[in-house]
Enzyme design. Structure first.
Site, short mmCIF file in Angstrom:
data_model
loop_
_atom_site.label_atom_id
_atom_site.label_comp_id
_atom_site.label_asym_id
_atom_site.label_seq_id
_atom_site.Cartn_x
_atom_site.Cartn_y
_atom_site.Cartn_z
N HIS A 374 0.72 -1.07 0.10
CA HIS A 374 0.04 -0.12 -0.03
C HIS A 374 1.02 1.57 -0.02
O HIS A 374 0.33 2.30 -0.10
CB HIS A 374 -0.84 0.15 1.14
CG HIS A 374 -2.05 -0.90 1.03
ND1 HIS A 374 -3.19 -0.54 0.65
CD2 HIS A 374 -2.25 -2.11 1.36
CE1 HIS A 374 -3.87 -1.36 0.63
NE2 HIS A 374 -3.81 -2.42 0.98
N LYS A 565 -8.15 14.59 3.98
CA LYS A 565 -7.51 13.36 3.89
C LYS A 565 -6.62 13.43 5.16
O LYS A 565 -6.43 14.44 5.64
CB LYS A 565 -6.53 13.24 2.47
CG LYS A 565 -5.91 14.31 2.11
CD LYS A 565 -5.03 14.11 0.99
CE LYS A 565 -5.85 14.14 -0.39
NZ LYS A 565 -6.17 13.17 -1.16
N ARG A 566 -5.90 12.54 5.54
CA ARG A 566 -4.80 12.52 6.65
C ARG A 566 -3.92 13.84 6.39
O ARG A 566 -3.38 14.03 5.16
CB ARG A 566 -4.13 11.15 6.71
CG ARG A 566 -4.98 10.10 7.39
CD ARG A 566 -5.46 10.61 8.96
NE ARG A 566 -4.37 10.61 9.67
CZ ARG A 566 -4.33 9.61 10.75
NH1 ARG A 566 -5.11 8.78 10.93
NH2 ARG A 566 -3.10 9.72 11.62
N LYS A 571 1.07 14.46 1.50
CA LYS A 571 -0.15 15.03 0.64
C LYS A 571 -0.08 16.39 0.51
O LYS A 571 -1.04 16.88 -0.12
CB LYS A 571 -1.22 14.72 1.50
CG LYS A 571 -1.44 13.11 1.57
CD LYS A 571 -2.58 12.68 2.45
CE LYS A 571 -2.47 10.89 3.09
NZ LYS A 571 -3.25 10.25 1.82
N THR A 673 -8.18 7.13 -2.78
CA THR A 673 -9.43 6.58 -3.15
C THR A 673 -10.49 7.85 -2.90
O THR A 673 -11.28 7.86 -3.59
CB THR A 673 -9.76 5.43 -2.34
OG1 THR A 673 -9.40 5.61 -0.62
CG2 THR A 673 -9.29 4.33 -2.77
N LYS A 677 -13.73 9.09 -4.97
CA LYS A 677 -15.01 9.59 -4.47
C LYS A 677 -15.68 10.92 -4.93
O LYS A 677 -16.89 11.11 -5.32
CB LYS A 677 -14.95 9.82 -2.94
CG LYS A 677 -14.79 8.23 -2.37
CD LYS A 677 -14.26 8.27 -0.81
CE LYS A 677 -13.87 6.88 -0.49
NZ LYS A 677 -13.02 6.76 0.71
#
Ligand code: IMP
Length: 866
Positions: A374, A565-566, A571, A673, A677
């Site tokens: 992952h 998101k986290r 990110k 993901t 969405k």
């Protein structure tokens, strides 16, 4: 009871689709009242909203149990190859709406509750999220179990029942605080405890020639959760283990009379499943975490072996005593290396307990296991110190050494003169301390290894696992992630779902590729208007939520620009902050100049020990404080940090989003993901060529997505040439000004040096190359604003996004796992018949005879005596 209001949601649900039958509605009302009285023992004078939720949930649960039992019995009858998904995390969110949607009873439930004077949406908000996950990996597992049930696969999820899930995030004075997530406090009607069903898990002791001796035992108690497929007869099981102390735990204290200490120490064993480690993409090398991982592997493998051995005897035939058929009857998917210990555990069970020889046991293992990688981030890759394994799992360490010896022998035979390669491929690392590389163990013990998006799988074989790819290329695959269309469109966005179904029918819910039929409607103005109206309604609802929860009033005509998101450096929430500040500075430089107004929403949790991520949260809140209170800015720009982002909040935010931020440094996000969405819910994406963004672009066409920034190759080249972030800072006046403002305390006047660590890191290291991508990002954001000005063009792009999201259904992903890795086929149970419905659940006759006869005798004897 409070009179429920008739929300837009309700009107749309009931007026447009699935008009509920009066008969069904009445049955629901009866069942609701029965549960309120009999199960919850409440009347209308004392019942709380939570009681009403519970009565509703029990009513829905009743509709599941028949198919649940029938499905499990059917698997015993048919004996198909079963699929086992093992995961340390299942980020399930709420169950009530999901169960209603999948069972197809949402309209009748809503009508019945309305007639009872209750509002379904309000009751749904009573349910605590099952937050047994951190982010993508755990939510993926939750989407997968939904897809496996919808595809009628004979599948099981296995995981841990943490007493405390992911912490509740509270923002105080702009800082994150973590509060315990006591999600089970009010009970949980979606789980079925199985106290009669416990499995011993061993720790410590010593490895002897004939196995493992003098161990300490902790019991694994099963809690089963029903996983209903969408409008079919399948209800699969998610089995979560909870640690229980055995009665003889710390027997020494009991024997020595220290009864109180002995009882208190039972907690030590039960701590194993107390709390979820709140790290995303970061290994925490704690003993307790290792124990959690092994606890899950051991209980699960024992359960799988039990099921393999015993099913026949229950059906009247002999039980299985050999294991040659095991790989034909079980496929086990390891959701990351957290479960790599399942491999030595199966070897231990087969060899030490079932007396199978090494070669046969190893053959069974490698044919049964498959491993999903992952992440590429080095800090996330698991390496357990040998000293820790030696203490806690000595027998498993011994087995791992033997696996390694045989593996290295084979590698040496293939490359006799390449000692360095042999060292690189070893399961045992020597530096800086002796550790077991769990990814190497998982690769050697599996027949398939997959990444989660095409670009990610490519990087795996080119870099991290290059040696293994050269050794056994046939094992490596790609399985691009997906999301379940049930929760992430049908459930969270009923307005858009109905708008779509009105045009192309409801088939898309189980065949998301059908959304392609929307493509011709991308230029039909009446359809675009409907899509726009749904988005506006969703934005209005979010506006209410934001006002209630943050006190900020937002402009629904502004672009909702969302980054949820986290919180993690890779990110790049900080890159978003640089854009916010740039916009702010532009407004201040030219107040009153027309611009596309934006509401920028950022949300996400930082791991409690992740200092930089927590600083980023504080910075966002500090920038928001300045911007939102500046009169020159007005409605043009609002910044909101969304507190406690979680599954149920995602369901509110995503349908209301115009612009989705997916801006990680190329080569760092395995798949993502969230990106999918947003696409499904009609948001356009601004993103880098990273993870599944790459495939999204391929599906929708480059003209329907805003791509910017460096590619993986460009990032690699920049780094190998020697990246100097300060060069970019000096070269771009707007970037320089933004960083200087952060550094000089413009956003933190009471503590001017508050963000020095952030700015110093950006200027001197900038691990994730924010400064190198800044200019491209700002220019791309300008293109976004231009596009938003032309609403017809924007909506056309929106429809083309929705129409091309089909590939990203987790049904497609699971179908590929089933055919390309597991070799499993659907095993749908038959529909309930009238005879079934009348059938008593237990064959009582022989049991009655056995028990009642002697009892009757003794009673009559007693009577006679009397
Ligand atoms: P497990 O698969 O052994 O964990 O059992 C799960 C469920 O399968 C049970 O609660 C039963 O409903 C069903 N089941 C278990 N054993 C049998 C059997 O021998 N025949 C039919 N159904 C069974």
């Amino acid at each position: 009871m409070a009179q429920g209001d008739s929300s837009g949601y309700r009107k749309k649900q009931i007026s447009m689709r699935n008009i509920p039958q009066l008969e069904d509605v009445n049955t629901v009302k009866l069942s609701f009242n029965r549960h309120l009285h009999q199960t919850l023992v409440k009347d209308r004078h004392v019942a709380t909203k939570h009681d009403f939720y519970m009565a509703t949930a029990h009513t829905v649960r009743d509709k599941l149990v028949g198919n649940w039992i029938r499905t499990q019995q059917h698997y015993y009858k048919e004996d198909p190859k079963r699929c086992y998904y093992i995961s340390m995390e299942y980020y399930m969110g709420r169950s009530l709406t999901n169960a209603m949607v999948n069972l197809g009873v949402d309209s009748e439930m809503e009508e019945a509750l309305y007639e009872l004077g209750l509002n379904l949406e309000e009751l749904q908000d009573q349910e605590e999220d099952a937050g047994l996950g951190n982010g993508g990996l755990g939510r993926l597992a939750a989407c997968f179990v939904d897809s496996m049930a919808t595809l009628a696969l004979p599948a099981y999820g296995y995981g841990l029942r943490y007493e405390y899930g992911i912490f509740t995030q509270a923002i105080r004075d702009g800082y994150q605080h973590e509060l315990p997530d006591d999600w089970l406090r009010f009970g949980n009607c979606w789980e079925l405890p199985r106290p009669e069903f416990t499995i011993p898990v061993h720790f410590y002791g010593s490895a002897e020639l004939d196995g493992w001796q003098n161990t300490q035992v902790v019991l694994a108690m099963a809690y089963d959760y029903p996983i209903p497929g969408y409008r079919n007869t399948t209800v699969n099981t998610l089995r979560l283990w909870s640690a229980k102390s055995p009665n003889n735990f710390e027997l020494g204290y009991f024997n020595h009379g220290d009864y109180i200490k002995a009882v208190l120490d039972r907690n030590l064993a039960e701590n194993i499943t107390r709390v979820l480690y709140p790290n995303d993409n970061m290994m925490e090398g704690k003993e307790l975490r290792l124990k959690q991982e092994y606890f899950l592997c051991s209980a699960t493998l024992q359960d799988i072996v039990r099921r393999y051995k015993t099913f026949k005897s229950r059906e009247g035939g002999p039980s299985r005593t050999t294991f040659d058929q095991f790989p034909e009857k079980a496929a086990i998917q390891l959701n990351d290396t957290h479960h790599a210990l399942a491999i030595p555990e199966l070897m231990h069970i087969l060899m030490d307990l079932e007396k199978v020889g090494w070669e046969e046991a190893w053959d069974v293992c490698t044919k049964t296991f498959a491993y999903t990688n992952h992440t590429l981030l080095p800090e996330a890759l698991e390496r357990w110190p040998v000293t820790m394994l030696q203490k806690i799992l000595p027998r498993h360490l011994q087995i791992i050494y033997e696996i390694n010896a045989r593996h290295l022998k084979a590698v040496t035979a293939r490359w006799p003169d390449d000692l360095d390669r042999v060292r690189r491929m070893s399961l045992v690392e020597e530096e800086p301390e002796k550790r077991i590389n769990m990814a190497h163990l998982a690769i050697v013990g599996s027949h398939a290894i997959n990444g989660v998006a095409a670009i990610h799988s490519g990087i795996l074989t080119r870099s991290v696992f290059k040696d293994f790819f050269e050794y056994c290329p046939e094992k490596f695959q790609n399985k691009t992630n997906g999301i379940t269309p049930r929760r992430w469109l049908r459930l969270c966005n009923p307005g858009l779902s109905d708008t779509i179904s009105d045009e192309i029918g409801e088939g898309w819910v189980i065949d998301l590729m059908k959304l392609k039929d929307l493509l011709p409607l991308a230029t039909k103005s009446s359809f675009l208007r409907s899509v726009l109206k749904v988005k506006k309604d969703n934005k209005l609802k979010l506006k209410e939520y934001l006002y209630e929860n943050t006190g900020v009033t937002v402009n629904v005509d502004s672009m909702f620009d969302v980054h949820v998101k986290r919180i993690h450096e890779y990110k790049r929430q900080l890159l978003n902050v640089l854009h916010m500040i740039t916009l702010y500075n532009r407004i201040k430089a030219n107040p009153g100049v027309p611009m596309v107004p934006r509401t920028i929403i950022v949300g996400g949790k930082a791991a409690p020990g992740y200092y930089t991520a927590k600083n980023i949260i504080k910075l966002i809140n500090s920038v928001a404080e300045v911007v939102n209170n500046d009169k020159d800015v007005g409605d043009c720009l609002k910044i909101i940090f969304l507190e406690n982002y979680r599954v149920s909040l995602a369901e509110k935010v995503i349908p209301a989003t115009d612009l989705s931020e997916q801006i990680s440094t190329a080569g760092t996000e395995a798949s993502g993901t969230g990106n999918m969405k947003f696409q499904a819910n009609g948001a356009l994406t601004i993103g880098t060529l990273d993870g599944a963004n790459v495939e999204m672009k391929e599906e929708m066409g480059a003209e329907n997505i805003f791509i910017f920034g460096m590619t993986v190759d460009e990032v690699e080249k920049l780094r190998s040439d020697g990246y100097v972030p300060r060069k970019y800072y000096e070269a771009n006046a707007e970037l320089k000004k933004a960083i200087d403002q952060i550094h000089d305390g413009f956003f933190s006047p009471n503590e001017p040096s508050l963000f020095h660590d952030l700015t110093n890191h950006l200027l001197n290291h900038d691990t994730y190359c924010l400064l190198a991508d800044y200019e491209a990002y700002i220019q791309c954001q300008e293109r976004v604003s231009e596009a938003y000005k032309d609403q017809t063009k924007w909506l056309t792009m929106v429809v083309r996004n929705i129409a091309t999201v089909g590939k990203f259904s987790s049904d497609r992903t699971i179908q590929q796992y089933a055919t390309e890795i597991w070799g499993a086929t659907p095993c749908p149970p038959p529909k309930e018949t009238k005879t079934d419905a009348k059938m008593a659940p237990v064959k009582t006759a022989p049991v009655k005879a056995a028990i009642t006869k002697p009892l009757a005798k003794s009673v009559s004897k007693q009577k006679a005596k009397a």
